[in-house]
Design an enzyme around this catalytic site. Structure first.
Site, PDB file in Angstrom:
ATOM      1  N   VAL A   1      25.301   4.210 -74.979  1.00  0.00           N
ATOM      2  CA  VAL A   1      25.977   5.551 -74.464  1.00  0.00           C
ATOM      3  C   VAL A   1      25.653   6.437 -75.574  1.00  0.00           C
ATOM      4  O   VAL A   1      25.744   6.096 -76.679  1.00  0.00           O
ATOM      5  CB  VAL A   1      27.493   5.048 -74.402  1.00  0.00           C
ATOM      6  CG1 VAL A   1      28.329   6.242 -74.148  1.00  0.00           C
ATOM      7  CG2 VAL A   1      27.683   3.952 -73.538  1.00  0.00           C
TER       8      VAL A   1
ATOM      9  N   ASP B   1      39.918  -6.048 -64.355  1.00  0.00           N
ATOM     10  CA  ASP B   1      39.383  -6.188 -65.782  1.00  0.00           C
ATOM     11  C   ASP B   1      39.859  -5.616 -66.971  1.00  0.00           C
ATOM     12  O   ASP B   1      38.956  -4.872 -67.746  1.00  0.00           O
ATOM     13  CB  ASP B   1      37.815  -6.282 -65.686  1.00  0.00           C
ATOM     14  CG  ASP B   1      36.970  -6.792 -66.778  1.00  0.00           C
ATOM     15  OD1 ASP B   1      37.573  -7.671 -67.371  1.00  0.00           O
ATOM     16  OD2 ASP B   1      35.818  -6.179 -67.068  1.00  0.00           O
TER      17      ASP B   1
ATOM     18  N   LYS C   1      17.333   0.020 -65.375  1.00  0.00           N
ATOM     19  CA  LYS C   1      17.295  -0.541 -63.967  1.00  0.00           C
ATOM     20  C   LYS C   1      16.862  -1.902 -63.919  1.00  0.00           C
ATOM     21  O   LYS C   1      17.292  -2.973 -63.169  1.00  0.00           O
ATOM     22  CB  LYS C   1      16.362   0.145 -63.054  1.00  0.00           C
ATOM     23  CG  LYS C   1      16.752   1.583 -62.695  1.00  0.00           C
ATOM     24  CD  LYS C   1      15.902   2.360 -61.681  1.00  0.00           C
ATOM     25  CE  LYS C   1      16.631   3.794 -61.537  1.00  0.00           C
ATOM     26  NZ  LYS C   1      15.481   4.375 -60.717  1.00  0.00           N
TER      27      LYS C   1
ATOM     28  N   ASN D   1      38.008  -2.065 -72.495  1.00  0.00           N
ATOM     29  CA  ASN D   1      37.943  -1.198 -71.495  1.00  0.00           C
ATOM     30  C   ASN D   1      38.757   0.042 -71.639  1.00  0.00           C
ATOM     31  O   ASN D   1      38.991   0.784 -70.644  1.00  0.00           O
ATOM     32  CB  ASN D   1      38.015  -1.790 -70.256  1.00  0.00           C
ATOM     33  CG  ASN D   1      36.772  -2.803 -69.777  1.00  0.00           C
ATOM     34  OD1 ASN D   1      35.914  -2.666 -70.354  1.00  0.00           O
ATOM     35  ND2 ASN D   1      37.019  -3.654 -68.965  1.00  0.00           N
TER      36      ASN D   1
HETATM   37  P1  AMP Z   1      29.977   0.252 -72.397  1.00  0.00           P
HETATM   38  O1  AMP Z   1      28.523   0.135 -72.011  1.00  0.00           O
HETATM   39  O2  AMP Z   1      30.671   0.918 -71.459  1.00  0.00           O
HETATM   40  O3  AMP Z   1      30.661  -1.065 -72.922  1.00  0.00           O
HETATM   41  O4  AMP Z   1      30.207   1.410 -73.637  1.00  0.00           O
HETATM   42  C1  AMP Z   1      29.397   0.877 -75.010  1.00  0.00           C
HETATM   43  C2  AMP Z   1      30.304   1.547 -76.158  1.00  0.00           C
HETATM   44  O5  AMP Z   1      30.084   3.012 -76.076  1.00  0.00           O
HETATM   45  C3  AMP Z   1      31.757   1.242 -75.845  1.00  0.00           C
HETATM   46  O6  AMP Z   1      32.247   0.022 -76.339  1.00  0.00           O
HETATM   47  C4  AMP Z   1      32.484   2.539 -76.520  1.00  0.00           C
HETATM   48  O7  AMP Z   1      32.638   2.460 -77.708  1.00  0.00           O
HETATM   49  C5  AMP Z   1      31.426   3.628 -76.278  1.00  0.00           C
HETATM   50  N1  AMP Z   1      31.741   4.614 -75.058  1.00  0.00           N
HETATM   51  C6  AMP Z   1      31.663   3.984 -73.792  1.00  0.00           C
HETATM   52  N2  AMP Z   1      31.935   5.192 -72.913  1.00  0.00           N
HETATM   53  C7  AMP Z   1      32.325   6.084 -73.748  1.00  0.00           C
HETATM   54  C8  AMP Z   1      32.899   7.394 -73.644  1.00  0.00           C
HETATM   55  N3  AMP Z   1      33.058   7.705 -72.338  1.00  0.00           N
HETATM   56  N4  AMP Z   1      33.462   8.243 -74.691  1.00  0.00           N
HETATM   57  C9  AMP Z   1      33.252   7.685 -76.033  1.00  0.00           C
HETATM   58  N5  AMP Z   1      32.568   6.357 -76.320  1.00  0.00           N
HETATM   59  C10 AMP Z   1      32.214   5.726 -74.979  1.00  0.00           C
END
Ligand code: AMP
Length: 307
Positions: A46, A155, A65, A160
């Site tokens: 991200v 979840d 993908k 999350n």
């Molecule tokens: P995820 O792939 O959704 O698990 O995201 C990985 C990490 O990126 C998360 O643990 C957050 O620390 C960060 N992250 C994800 N989405 C956001 C967001 N919308 N704003 C800020 N940090 C984010």
């Protein structure tokens, strides 16, 4: 068109009108300046990003993908994107849109400036009753909105839950959510936060999210989930028995324990409803109506500075 991304500042009514319209803008990577990485997930990274025309700051989630195909997750991902983009609530992270190229899928997400609640919890050990009640009330309101739209999250866990600039809680990651009017059978999620009917792979409904609120409330106040054990098997056994005990700590009130005990009930029909959670004396006494908590913000800033 370029202002499409700025709509998080619009009213809910305007957002609802937009929800009914098909998305017009075809986004591409050229529309964004890419900034620093914000984090790494299971299927990609991200990044902080800025839409070039509007200068609006977003989080851009990049998913490969190949990974999605390897784990046969395309249906789940599409469901996640459709559900999240249809929701518009102050405590639900907005998904503004998505696009893809040959190898990657990009999700344009609302930026959660202060990151994960998980990080705050791990750093501080546990949260104050005011912080915990504020987050539980925000979550309850977001879940009431989701349930109204027939969405069960299934979840919810600290990883999350993100915090925006003002420290407002945002539910992110709808990877395991379902839009359903009937009972579901699919087993999913992390064991610690799962309700007995899900652990047993039985039919379940909206009340699974109410159970999880009890687990989270416990974890916010004690720093560990209530049924944590050495092995998955033992966690399973503890959940099935509702083997709940409260460590003797002076910072948790009898009212908080009462709320937790009324959510962690094996019979899903006897769990406290979302409306009753909002009326519970512990929530009424401790939750901030603004959905933010200034002592928590100071603490968060300190943690962010240390990273
Ligand atoms: P995820 O792939 O959704 O698990 O995201 C990985 C990490 O990126 C998360 O643990 C957050 O620390 C960060 N992250 C994800 N989405 C956001 C967001 N919308 N704003 C800020 N940090 C984010």
């Amino acid at each position: 068109m370029d202002s499409q991304i700025q709509e998080s500042s619009r009213t809910n009514e305007q957002n609802q009108q937009r929800e009914q319209q098909p998305s017009r803008k075809q986004w591409s990577l050229h529309d964004f300046d890419i900034g620093r990485p914000l984090g790494k997930g299971k299927f990609g990274r991200v990044y902080l990003a800025r839409e070039k025309k509007s200068k609006y700051i977003v989080a851009l989630k990049v998913i490969f993908k190949e990974q999605i195909e390897k784990y046969r997750l395309h249906h789940q991902l599409r469901r996640e994107m459709e559900i999240q983009s249809s929701l518009s609530h102050p405590n639900v992270l907005r998904l503004f849109g998505w696009f893809h190229d040959g190898e990657r899928i990009f999700l344009i997400l609302e930026y959660a400036h202060r990151g994960e609640i998980y990080r705050l919890l791990r750093k501080s050990g546990y949260l104050s009753e005011k912080q915990a009640a504020t987050y539980i009330a925000s979550l309850t309101q977001a879940l009431a909105y989701c349930h109204d739209k027939h969405v069960i999250h299934r979840d919810i866990k600290p990883e999350n839950l993100l915090l925006d600039f003002e420290g407002r809680l945002k539910i992110a990651d709808f990877g395991w959510s379902v839009q359903s009017r009937s009972k579901r059978h699919t087993m999913c999620g992390t064991l610690d936060y799962l309700a007995p009917e899900m652990v047993e792979n039985k039919a379940h409904d909206y009340a699974v999210d109410n159970w999880t609120l009890g687990v989270l409330c416990y974890e916010f106040l004690y720093g560990v989930p209530p049924f944590e054990a050495e092995s998955q098997k033992d966690t399973f056994r503890r959940i099935m028995k509702v083997d709940l005990s409260f460590p003797p700590t002076p910072h948790v009130s009898a009212e908080a324990k009462n709320l937790i005990s009324r959510l962690l009930v094996k019979d899903s029909s006897k769990r406290l409803s979302l409306q009753k959670i909002m009326e519970h004396p512990w929530i009424v006494k401790n939750a901030s109506s603004m959905g933010t908590c200034s002592p928590a913000l100071k603490q968060l800033d300190k943690i962010l500075m240390e990273l």
